[in-house]
Structures are given as C-alpha cells and as structure tokens.
Design a protein around this motif. Structure first.
Motif, PDB file in Angstrom:
ATOM      1  N   VAL A  70       0.911  -1.016   0.056  1.00 55.63           N
ATOM      2  CA  VAL A  70       0.190  -0.073  -0.089  1.00 55.63           C
ATOM      3  C   VAL A  70       0.764   1.216   0.018  1.00 55.63           C
ATOM      4  CG1 VAL A  70      -0.363   0.087   2.540  1.00 55.63           C
ATOM      5  CG2 VAL A  70      -2.043   1.070   1.061  1.00 55.63           C
ATOM      6  N   GLN A  75      -1.898   0.169  -3.427  1.00 58.26           N
ATOM      7  CA  GLN A  75      -2.963  -0.802  -3.605  1.00 58.26           C
ATOM      8  C   GLN A  75      -3.930  -0.484  -2.174  1.00 58.26           C
ATOM      9  OE1 GLN A  75      -0.747  -4.393  -3.615  1.00 58.26           O
ATOM     10  NE2 GLN A  75      -0.931  -4.250  -5.993  1.00 58.26           N
ATOM     11  N   GLU A  76      -4.960   0.320  -2.415  1.00 61.62           N
ATOM     12  CA  GLU A  76      -5.924   0.596  -1.300  1.00 61.62           C
ATOM     13  C   GLU A  76      -7.295   1.050  -2.064  1.00 61.62           C
ATOM     14  OE1 GLU A  76      -7.871   3.594   1.420  1.00 61.62           O
ATOM     15  OE2 GLU A  76      -6.955   3.902  -0.468  1.00 61.62           O
ATOM     16  N   ILE A 149      -6.325  -2.312   2.479  1.00 59.36           N
ATOM     17  CA  ILE A 149      -5.020  -2.013   2.149  1.00 59.36           C
ATOM     18  C   ILE A 149      -4.260  -3.473   1.763  1.00 59.36           C
ATOM     19  CG2 ILE A 149      -4.969   0.103   3.275  1.00 59.36           C
ATOM     20  CD1 ILE A 149      -3.524  -1.360   5.500  1.00 59.36           C
ATOM     21  N   THR A 151      -1.207  -5.388   2.392  1.00 58.10           N
ATOM     22  CA  THR A 151      -0.014  -5.276   3.465  1.00 58.10           C
ATOM     23  C   THR A 151       0.988  -6.278   3.284  1.00 58.10           C
ATOM     24  OG1 THR A 151      -1.446  -7.155   4.586  1.00 58.10           O
ATOM     25  CG2 THR A 151      -1.941  -4.952   5.224  1.00 58.10           C
ATOM     26  N   CYS A 163      -3.841  -8.889   2.410  1.00 60.60           N
ATOM     27  CA  CYS A 163      -4.544  -7.373   2.495  1.00 60.60           C
ATOM     28  C   CYS A 163      -5.272  -7.519   3.594  1.00 60.60           C
ATOM     29  CB  CYS A 163      -5.603  -7.427   1.343  1.00 60.60           C
ATOM     30  SG  CYS A 163      -4.947  -7.154  -0.251  1.00 60.60           S
TER      31      CYS A 163
END
Length: 166
Positions: A70, A75-76, A149, A151, A163
């Motif tokens: 993220v 990537q969120e 998010i 992770t 995630c």
C-alpha cells in the motif's frame, strides 16, 4: 459473489471505552473526521487462506511493514457510508448494499481480493452494533469509512498476496 456469505467474528471490546459524558461532549460538535468510535473491524486476507481472522476490536493503530504494498504501489480502496438512529431507536444504513457492490468492483479494478458483499455488510453491522452509542440521534449520523489495504511486504509490480480490511 454470495451476498449471504458470512464469517465468524471474534469480539474483543475495548477495555477503555469513552465515557457516556465524554462521548456526549464530543458529539456536540464532532466536525468531520475528527472524532472516532471505540472500536474497529478487521478482516485479514491471504492468497493461501482467503478471508479470515474477522474481529471486532478496540480501535488502535495499524502496524505496517515499511515495504507494505500500500505504501509503494497505492494498493488501497475505500468507501464511505452513514448510519442513522431512527425514531424507534433502530439503526439504519444508507444504501450500504450499494457501497458493498462498489467496494467489490473497486477491488476488481485495483487487483485486490474481492470482499463478498455479505461479509462487507456483516462487518458494518458488527461495528454499528457495538458502537451504537456513537450514532447521534436527530439529524446526525455516524460516518463509516471501510477500507482495504495491501499489507504484503514486497517491492515488485504485482497484486499483493496479503490484505487487511478495516
């Protein structure tokens, strides 16, 4: 996607809830995005296990590895919705089913795992149930900001394999 899919949720309420008097004072003029409830929901996802470890727990900071996807690749995803207390004391969510659909569609676009709509709805219901006292009466509402998010700690261009949904 199964709208009725559910997960078992562990319940770990806060040991330090905001007192009713302090909460009432905070809710007199909460502004937007400045006052937070006592709890949060978390659900983990990994490529190997899928969605697991669903919890209603005390609101606290999230620990992330400095290489979490993220932070490097954005990537969120997030949504925003409101919970209201009705005159009869029940709780209403404004078009939460549409938020669940958009959240799933956003996950597809961002190459993140799809959170089943039933689990999204269950998570929202779990949170508003434990934090019902934070939902103002009258014209007020409790704003909810579900997000996911990536992770996984890695540096590389591909979807994350871990995630966190909150």
């Amino acid at each position: 996607m199964n709208m009725h899919q559910k997960l078992p949720f562990a319940h770990n309420p806060t040991s330090k809830p905001v007192s009713a008097a302090a909460r009432a004072e905070l809710l007199k003029d909460p502004g937007f995005g400045r006052v937070f409830t006592d709890h949060m929901v978390t659900i983990r996802w990994t490529k190997d296990r899928g969605w697991h470890d669903a919890q209603v727990r005390a609101r606290e900071a999230i620990s992330l590895d400095p290489a979490a996807a993220v932070l490097h690749y954005g990537q969120e995803i997030f949504e925003g919705l409101k919970a209201y207390t009705l005159k009869n004391g029940s709780i209403a969510l404004f078009r939460a089913d549409q938020n669940a659909q958009r959240f799933r569609a956003s996950a597809v676009r961002m190459a993140l795992p799809e959170l089943p709509e039933g689990i999204f709805m269950q998570a929202i219901e779990e949170l508003v149930t434990i934090d019902k006292a934070w939902i103002p009466g009258g014209e007020g509402s409790l704003y909810l900001r579900p997000f996911m998010i990536a992770t996984e700690a890695f540096l590389g261009v591909r979807p994350s394999q871990e995630c966190l949904f909150c």
